[in-house]
Scaffold this motif. Structure first.
Motif, PDB file in Angstrom:
ATOM      1  N   SER A   1      12.967   7.775   9.202  1.00 45.47           N
ATOM      2  CA  SER A   1      14.264   7.892   8.540  1.00 45.47           C
ATOM      3  C   SER A   1      14.768   9.325   8.593  1.00 45.47           C
ATOM      4  O   SER A   1      14.035  10.262   8.943  1.00 45.47           O
ATOM      5  CB  SER A   1      14.156   7.430   7.078  1.00 45.47           C
ATOM      6  N   ASP A   2      16.047   9.486   8.254  1.00 41.78           N
ATOM      7  CA  ASP A   2      16.652  10.818   8.269  1.00 41.78           C
ATOM      8  C   ASP A   2      15.996  11.752   7.259  1.00 41.78           C
ATOM      9  O   ASP A   2      15.863  12.964   7.505  1.00 41.78           O
ATOM     10  CB  ASP A   2      18.151  10.707   7.973  1.00 41.78           C
TER      11      ASP A   2
ATOM     12  N   ARG B   1      11.001  18.718   9.839  1.00 41.21           N
ATOM     13  CA  ARG B   1      11.633  19.878  10.481  1.00 41.21           C
ATOM     14  C   ARG B   1      11.644  21.110   9.591  1.00 41.21           C
ATOM     15  O   ARG B   1      12.124  22.164  10.020  1.00 41.21           O
ATOM     16  CB  ARG B   1      13.073  19.517  10.846  1.00 41.21           C
ATOM     17  N   SER B   2      11.129  21.014   8.361  1.00 43.03           N
ATOM     18  CA  SER B   2      11.182  22.134   7.419  1.00 43.03           C
ATOM     19  C   SER B   2       9.764  22.584   7.070  1.00 43.03           C
ATOM     20  O   SER B   2       9.095  21.944   6.244  1.00 43.03           O
ATOM     21  CB  SER B   2      11.938  21.730   6.148  1.00 43.03           C
ATOM     22  N   PRO B   3       9.284  23.660   7.667  1.00 45.72           N
ATOM     23  CA  PRO B   3       7.925  24.137   7.342  1.00 45.72           C
ATOM     24  C   PRO B   3       7.781  24.540   5.874  1.00 45.72           C
ATOM     25  O   PRO B   3       6.721  24.334   5.279  1.00 45.72           O
ATOM     26  CB  PRO B   3       7.742  25.345   8.274  1.00 45.72           C
ATOM     27  N   VAL B   4       8.834  25.116   5.297  1.00 43.06           N
ATOM     28  CA  VAL B   4       8.760  25.521   3.890  1.00 43.06           C
ATOM     29  C   VAL B   4       8.546  24.308   2.992  1.00 43.06           C
ATOM     30  O   VAL B   4       7.750  24.337   2.047  1.00 43.06           O
ATOM     31  CB  VAL B   4      10.036  26.289   3.492  1.00 43.06           C
ATOM     32  N   THR B   5       9.259  23.222   3.290  1.00 37.06           N
ATOM     33  CA  THR B   5       9.109  22.004   2.489  1.00 37.06           C
ATOM     34  C   THR B   5       7.719  21.408   2.639  1.00 37.06           C
ATOM     35  O   THR B   5       7.135  20.913   1.672  1.00 37.06           O
ATOM     36  CB  THR B   5      10.172  20.981   2.913  1.00 37.06           C
TER      37      THR B   5
ATOM     38  N   ALA C   1      18.635  16.813   2.002  1.00 35.22           N
ATOM     39  CA  ALA C   1      18.335  15.622   2.805  1.00 35.22           C
ATOM     40  C   ALA C   1      19.198  14.434   2.403  1.00 35.22           C
ATOM     41  O   ALA C   1      19.545  13.595   3.256  1.00 35.22           O
ATOM     42  CB  ALA C   1      16.860  15.265   2.675  1.00 35.22           C
ATOM     43  N   LEU C   2      19.550  14.334   1.141  1.00 36.15           N
ATOM     44  CA  LEU C   2      20.345  13.201   0.668  1.00 36.15           C
ATOM     45  C   LEU C   2      21.843  13.470   0.691  1.00 36.15           C
ATOM     46  O   LEU C   2      22.623  12.620   0.282  1.00 36.15           O
ATOM     47  CB  LEU C   2      19.923  12.834  -0.769  1.00 36.15           C
TER      48      LEU C   2
END
Length: 318
Positions: free
Chosen positions: A25-26, A33-37, A312-313
């Motif tokens: 999913s998106d 795609r987010s290393p920090v997350t 993201a949302l």
């Protein structure tokens, strides 16, 4: 002459599993795609799991008086105490292992923060749905109460509610009810943000065709709110809840630091910081430092997850 082979049926694509659809999913694409997350999620998972598994992974039970020895007090980190015990993060003034107190204290902080956030979310969503769907007097009363509450800092509202509750509860039950009073106080001080967000989203949703069709069919308004409107207003609520969880943990730590939070028999990270602050200038820095670092890491990691979830949302950022 050989018989002709019947044409083969076209290959039918196999339905993908639910786990694969979620991973593809998106939202999870932006997560990958987010290393920090990813780092924030790992830190949050490690701290939460360590708190949940504290009775099994903690080196000592810091709340068992029979296992404590005052001769082990003020042992520096990575040192062996006088009585032979080894403390990775040192010991406090009572000879308790700092690592074990952090693990057990994190359980209280996470439980209070999560419970208070769920309580605030349930109350705010309910009032926001009523205000946005019914409108009129109900909307005016609910929103004016929310406006008045938002004009004061949440910590002051929590202190007021906590003080009133302590005055109502009999002294013999105050210690056993302290955690639940703290949950209600923090929850009541943070419901207004949920209510305002849900009200705005509900006012938009009630004008749409599917709500009008449900009304014409004679569907009960409560069923419309729960079955149709609520799922469409949950996206911003999840973002507020994630960020609100970090704020609730910090608010609990602040109240415990001020001495009006959980009792000393079941201390949280805020209580540990308050205890360590008393010995900071006498050289025993580790009693304050490690609980404070744990609180900062937990609040920062949850906040970063909330920021990622907000982006993201958001359909405008896709």
């Amino acid at each position: 002459m050989s018989a002709q082979q019947p044409p083969s049926a076209p290959d039918v694509a196999k339905p993908r599993s639910l786990a694969y659809r979620i991973w593809d999913s998106d939202v999870f694409f932006s997560f990958r795609r987010s290393p920090v997350t990813i780092v924030a999620a790992i830190v949050t998972a490690v701290l939460v799991l360590a708190a949940l598994l504290a009775p099994w992974i903690a080196p000592y039970n810091p709340f068992d008086p029979s296992s404590l020895n005052l001769m082990d007090g003020f042992t520096p980190p990575m040192s062996e105490a006088m009585m032979g015990n080894y403390f990775i993060l040192g010991s406090d003034h009572q000879g308790r292992d700092v690592l074990s107190t952090i693990l057990y204290g994190s359980r209280v902080s996470i439980f209070v923060g999560l419970s208070a956030t769920l309580f605030a979310m349930a109350l705010g969503i309910s009032l926001g749905l009523v205000a946005g769907y019914v409108g009129g007097t109900a909307d005016s009363v609910i929103m004016r109460i929310a406006d008045v509450q938002l004009s004061f800092p949440a910590i002051l509202i929590a202190l007021l509610i906590f003080g009133v509750a302590r005055g109502i509860i009999p002294p013999s039950r105050q210690e056993s009810m302290a955690v639940y009073v703290l949950i209600v106080a923090i929850g009541l001080s943070n419901w207004a943000q949920f209510a305002r967000t849900v009200r705005g989203a509900t006012m938009v949703e009630r004008q749409k065709d599917y709500v009008s069709a449900a009304r014409i069919m004679g569907v009960h308004p409560l069923f419309i709110l729960i079955r149709h409107v609520l799922p469409n207003v949950m996206a911003p609520v999840l973002v507020i809840a994630t960020i609100g969880l970090a704020l609730a943990i910090i608010e609990e730590a602040t109240l415990s630091f001020l001495g009006v939070g959980v009792p000393p028999t079941q201390p949280s990270l805020g209580t540990l910081i308050r205890i360590g602050q008393q010995f900071l200038f006498s050289g025993e820095w580790w009693i304050l430092f490690f609980p404070a670092v744990t609180l900062v890491l937990l609040a920062l990691a949850v906040n970063l997850l909330g920021d990622w979830l907000r982006d993201a949302l958001n359909p405008r950022l896709r």
